[in-house]
Design an enzyme around this catalytic site. Structure first.
Site, short mmCIF file in Angstrom:
data_model
loop_
_atom_site.label_atom_id
_atom_site.label_comp_id
_atom_site.label_asym_id
_atom_site.label_seq_id
_atom_site.Cartn_x
_atom_site.Cartn_y
_atom_site.Cartn_z
N ALA A 160 0.84 -1.20 0.00
CA ALA A 160 0.00 0.00 0.00
C ALA A 160 0.87 1.26 0.00
O ALA A 160 0.62 2.22 -0.73
CB ALA A 160 -0.92 0.00 1.22
N TYR A 161 1.93 1.23 0.82
CA TYR A 161 2.84 2.39 0.92
C TYR A 161 3.51 2.64 -0.44
O TYR A 161 3.59 3.78 -0.91
CB TYR A 161 3.88 2.11 2.00
N ALA A 162 3.98 1.55 -1.10
CA ALA A 162 4.63 1.71 -2.41
C ALA A 162 3.63 2.24 -3.43
O ALA A 162 3.98 3.11 -4.25
CB ALA A 162 5.22 0.37 -2.86
#
Ligand code: NDP
Length: 256
Positions: A160-162
């Site tokens: 999700a962060y990427a």
């Protein structure tokens, strides 16, 4: 350096809003902008935390703490109007606040995926759109968002962060295509491995820490103060012909 070169980097008379200025990279950026002459609106979730506000006021700059919870879409919508009301104008927006959630992809909870996207990408969009409306109308402004090495790489256990940080890099380019001709520069800064609270688990793992340091050409983790020059550059007239750029500040990691 001659005084005319220094004047290029002056933020005297400018008003900047910085999200997540309570600690880490955002605190260093807010202080750097104030040291360069800007008055500062600190956008943060805990209004009772006035430590950085007091540090900036001690520099002789105006500084106000205003409400922003990047996890709450309504709070994001209210933030820029609140800055305009409290400060009277807005020249520089720094979208810095962010969160990270780590789980293996097969176990990644939907609610954490949505939270990471809201905090790291949707909030950047909401604040940038509101700031952009104001800046396009007045014909000038600077917007700087904090991206990541994971804007370009996938990482492990951070899908999700990427995805969100990749989105930050690309929305920066998309908005710059519309706003470059309107006097608004929108750019991003991509930190490498930085010694802040976000990496506290990593910093405590001796093996992992050593492996990372060996992989960084400069041979050390970055620190928050490494972002002072980058943010002042992108907030100042020194970067007036820089649009949609993602400035990587990583001790050489990406080049290796
Ligand atoms: P820290 O964890 O040290 O600080 C995070 C900041 O974001 C704090 O000011 C925190 O405020 C704020 N914040 C978190 N959640 C919210 C929320 N819901 N509403 C408002 N503010 C919130 O992180 P860093 O300084 O390391 O990171 C800053 C930025 O840089 C982030 O966008 C991060 O993703 C990015 N980055 C960091 C890297 C690193 O190695 N450290 C690498 C690549 C990118 P509070 O004090 O209230 O918790």
């Amino acid at each position: 350096m001659s005084s005319s070169h220094l004047a290029l980097f002056s933020l005297q008379g400018k008003i900047a809003a910085v999200s997540g200025g309570t600690r880490g990279i955002g605190k260093a950026m807010a202080i750097a902008l104030a040291e360069a002459g800007a008055d500062i609106a600190l956008l943060q979730r805990d209004l009772s935390n006035t430590e950085v506000r007091d540090e900036i006021r001690a520099l002789g700059r105006k500084c106000e703490v205003l409400q922003l919870d990047i996890a709450d879409p309504e709070s994001c919508t209210k933030a820029i109007p609140a800055v305009l009301e409290a400060m009277g104008d807005l020249d520089i927006l720094v979208n810095n606040a962010g969160i990270q959630k780590r789980h293996k992809a097969v176990d990644f909870p939907d609610e954490d995926f949505d939270l990471v996207m809201q905090c790291n990408l949707k909030s950047v969009w909401t604040l940038s759109q509101a700031a952009g409306r104001h800046m396009v109308k007045k014909g000038s402004g600077k917007i700087i968002s904090t991206a990541s090495l994971l804007s370009f790489q996938g990482g492990l256990t951070v899908p999700a962060y990427a995805a969100a940080k990749g989105g930050v890099a690309n929305i920066t380019k998309a908005l710059s295509n519309e706003w470059a001709s309107q006097g608004v520069n929108i750019n991003a800064i991509a930190p490498g491995y930085i010694a802040t609270d976000m990496n506290s688990a990593l910093l405590q793992d001796d093996n992992r820490r050593r492996q990372i340091i060996e992989r960084i050409p400069q041979g050390r983790f970055g620190n928050a103060d490494d972002f002072k020059g980058a943010v002042v550059y992108l907030a100042s007239n020194a970067s007036n012909y820089v649009n949609g750029e993602v400035l990587v500040v990583d001790g050489g990691w990406m080049g290796r």
